[in-house]
Design a protein around this motif. Structure first.
Motif, mmCIF file in Angstrom:
data_model
loop_
_atom_site.group_PDB
_atom_site.id
_atom_site.type_symbol
_atom_site.label_atom_id
_atom_site.label_comp_id
_atom_site.label_asym_id
_atom_site.label_seq_id
_atom_site.Cartn_x
_atom_site.Cartn_y
_atom_site.Cartn_z
ATOM 1 N N VAL A 44 -35.709 6.551 0.223
ATOM 2 C CA VAL A 44 -35.381 6.480 -1.429
ATOM 3 C C VAL A 44 -34.036 5.619 -1.543
ATOM 4 C CG1 VAL A 44 -34.567 7.974 -3.232
ATOM 5 C CG2 VAL A 44 -36.032 8.779 -1.701
ATOM 6 N N ALA A 45 -34.101 4.388 -1.766
ATOM 7 C CA ALA A 45 -33.164 3.581 -2.048
ATOM 8 C C ALA A 45 -32.618 3.619 -3.330
ATOM 9 C CB ALA A 45 -33.510 2.147 -1.905
ATOM 10 N N THR A 46 -31.052 3.798 -3.408
ATOM 11 C CA THR A 46 -30.490 3.729 -4.764
ATOM 12 C C THR A 46 -29.136 2.757 -4.886
ATOM 13 O OG1 THR A 46 -28.735 5.635 -3.888
ATOM 14 C CG2 THR A 46 -30.826 6.526 -4.496
ATOM 15 N N ALA A 47 -28.981 2.689 -6.145
ATOM 16 C CA ALA A 47 -27.868 1.833 -6.365
ATOM 17 C C ALA A 47 -27.500 2.065 -7.858
ATOM 18 C CB ALA A 47 -28.368 0.358 -6.195
ATOM 19 N N ASN A 55 -36.599 -5.465 -6.398
ATOM 20 C CA ASN A 55 -37.501 -6.033 -5.581
ATOM 21 C C ASN A 55 -37.820 -5.475 -4.305
ATOM 22 O OD1 ASN A 55 -38.585 -7.916 -7.610
ATOM 23 N ND2 ASN A 55 -36.627 -9.522 -6.977
ATOM 24 N N LEU A 56 -36.694 -4.354 -4.188
ATOM 25 C CA LEU A 56 -36.678 -3.960 -2.732
ATOM 26 C C LEU A 56 -37.939 -3.063 -2.415
ATOM 27 C CD1 LEU A 56 -34.971 -3.430 -0.048
ATOM 28 C CD2 LEU A 56 -33.887 -1.620 -1.211
ATOM 29 N N ASP A 57 -38.486 -2.519 -3.256
ATOM 30 C CA ASP A 57 -39.741 -1.352 -3.177
ATOM 31 C C ASP A 57 -40.866 -2.547 -3.015
ATOM 32 O OD1 ASP A 57 -39.524 -2.485 -5.730
ATOM 33 O OD2 ASP A 57 -40.578 -0.735 -6.919
ATOM 34 N N GLU A 58 -41.034 -3.642 -3.306
ATOM 35 C CA GLU A 58 -41.963 -4.590 -2.988
ATOM 36 C C GLU A 58 -41.797 -5.310 -1.530
ATOM 37 O OE1 GLU A 58 -41.891 -7.863 -5.907
ATOM 38 O OE2 GLU A 58 -41.886 -6.397 -7.620
ATOM 39 N N THR A 65 -37.621 2.962 -5.098
ATOM 40 C CA THR A 65 -36.132 2.445 -5.818
ATOM 41 C C THR A 65 -36.312 3.004 -7.266
ATOM 42 O OG1 THR A 65 -37.347 0.409 -6.554
ATOM 43 C CG2 THR A 65 -36.039 0.357 -4.353
ATOM 44 N N LEU A 66 -36.742 4.054 -7.379
ATOM 45 C CA LEU A 66 -36.870 4.694 -9.123
ATOM 46 C C LEU A 66 -35.629 5.258 -9.368
ATOM 47 C CD1 LEU A 66 -40.244 6.332 -8.700
ATOM 48 C CD2 LEU A 66 -39.713 4.152 -9.292
ATOM 49 N N LEU A 67 -34.630 5.588 -8.531
ATOM 50 C CA LEU A 67 -33.276 6.201 -8.835
ATOM 51 C C LEU A 67 -32.237 5.316 -8.874
ATOM 52 C CD1 LEU A 67 -33.448 9.366 -6.362
ATOM 53 C CD2 LEU A 67 -34.529 9.131 -8.623
ATOM 54 N N GLN A 68 -31.470 5.590 -10.028
ATOM 55 C CA GLN A 68 -30.284 4.838 -10.299
ATOM 56 C C GLN A 68 -29.328 5.903 -9.848
ATOM 57 O OE1 GLN A 68 -29.397 3.845 -14.370
ATOM 58 N NE2 GLN A 68 -27.729 2.459 -13.911
ATOM 59 N N LEU A 69 -28.216 5.550 -9.015
ATOM 60 C CA LEU A 69 -27.167 6.382 -8.623
ATOM 61 C C LEU A 69 -25.827 5.808 -8.612
ATOM 62 C CD1 LEU A 69 -26.089 9.223 -7.284
ATOM 63 C CD2 LEU A 69 -27.055 8.328 -5.201
#
Length: 297
Positions: A44-47, A55-58, A65-69
């Protein structure tokens, strides 16, 4: 025996769910996300900005990369953790990677900059740990990975705010390691040395908005150079950093401290040399041996 009993034990285990903060392109978190995914984890990659990880999930099917944090927003932290738990049912590994530099002479550092550095580098990781730990305690397993810095052992001139924030994170992690061990939760402190990342560019953007120094203007070039100290030739690539860090974290018994990267050994060792010698070396490196008495306008 049933057919499933003949399968290797690792084939029956669920992939570990890893939540990482600060995964913007060009940073260490971006490389950590890819390395954990390649190791078979669900990431679960956040930013703070989803555009920075669009493009990270690709790059790997295991990355989401659905989570904005925004780590400095309580509402954002709570929403991100709740969303990850709702989707996956658990967070096995929390990687507190998001951070910010704080380059300025202590006597003149704007309070807002110092406060934001501590909010990002110290308080945000602790608040995220508090949000994630209850479900780790419930299942009696988990790992907390705090990305510190060798600067936490003593950063020398111009980086006192950053060094102090990382030293605080180290100290808190030492307490957490003992407090969480009875629940089967490991705490790993990663102390990178010089790692190629976007840290310098981010620091420059912050620095350009700072007021002109009243007492340290004659050292301004040294202060500016300090922002890129970890990005000089020889710095370890973020990919190498990530691969070795992930390998260490995923061990059954991970290390309490994991030092990695160019200059990391020497900077860690410098903490143990006599203070007078350490000060003399740092003064020469950062220009403070050139002027004994500064004229103040």
């Amino acid at each position: 025996m049933g057919a499933s009993s003949s399968q290797p034990r690792h084939a029956l285990e669920q992939p570990q769910v890893v939540m990482i903060t600060g995964c913007s392109k060009g940073g260490m978190g971006h490389s950590l996300a890819l390395a954990f995914a390649r190791a078979g984890c669900i990431v679960v990659a956040t930013a703070r900005s989803l555009a920075s990880i669009d493009n990270l999930d690709e790059a790997h099917p295991n990355i989401q990369t659905l989570l904005q944090l925004d780590v400095n927003s309580a509402e954002s932290r709570e929403a991100a953790v709740a969303s990850a738990l709702e989707r996956h049912g658990r967070i096995d590994i929390l990687v507190n990677n998001a951070g910010m530099h704080c380059i300025a002479p202590i006597a003149e550092v704007p309070p807002s900059l110092l406060e934001k550095a501590f909010a990002t580098n110290v308080f945000a990781p602790i608040y995220l740990i508090q949000a994630v730990v209850p479900q780790m305690i419930a299942k009696r397993s988990g790992k907390i990975v705090n990305i510190g810095s060798v600067a936490g052992y003593g950063g020398g001139p111009w980086a006192g705010g950053y060094s102090a924030s990382k030293a605080a994170l180290h100290a808190l992690s030492d307490s957490l390691r003992l407090e969480l061990k009875p629940f089967g939760i490991d705490v790993v402190i990663v102390t990178p040395g010089a790692i190629k990342s976007n840290l310098e560019n981010n620091a420059i953007q912050v620095y350009e908005n700072l007021p002109k120094w009243s007492f340290y203007q004659q050292w301004e070039q040294y202060i500016k150079d300090r922002m890129g100290y970890s990005q000089k030739p020889g710095a370890t690539s973020s990919d190498e950093f990530a691969e070795k860090t992930v390998k260490a974290v995923l061990r059954r018994n991970p290390p309490q401290y994991f030092r990695i990267g160019h200059l990391s050994f020497g900077l860690t060792l410098s903490y143990y040399i006599p203070v007078a010698l350490r000060d003399r070396i740092a003064s020469k490196m950062f220009g403070l041996n050139k002027v004994l008495y500064s004229k103040v306008d």
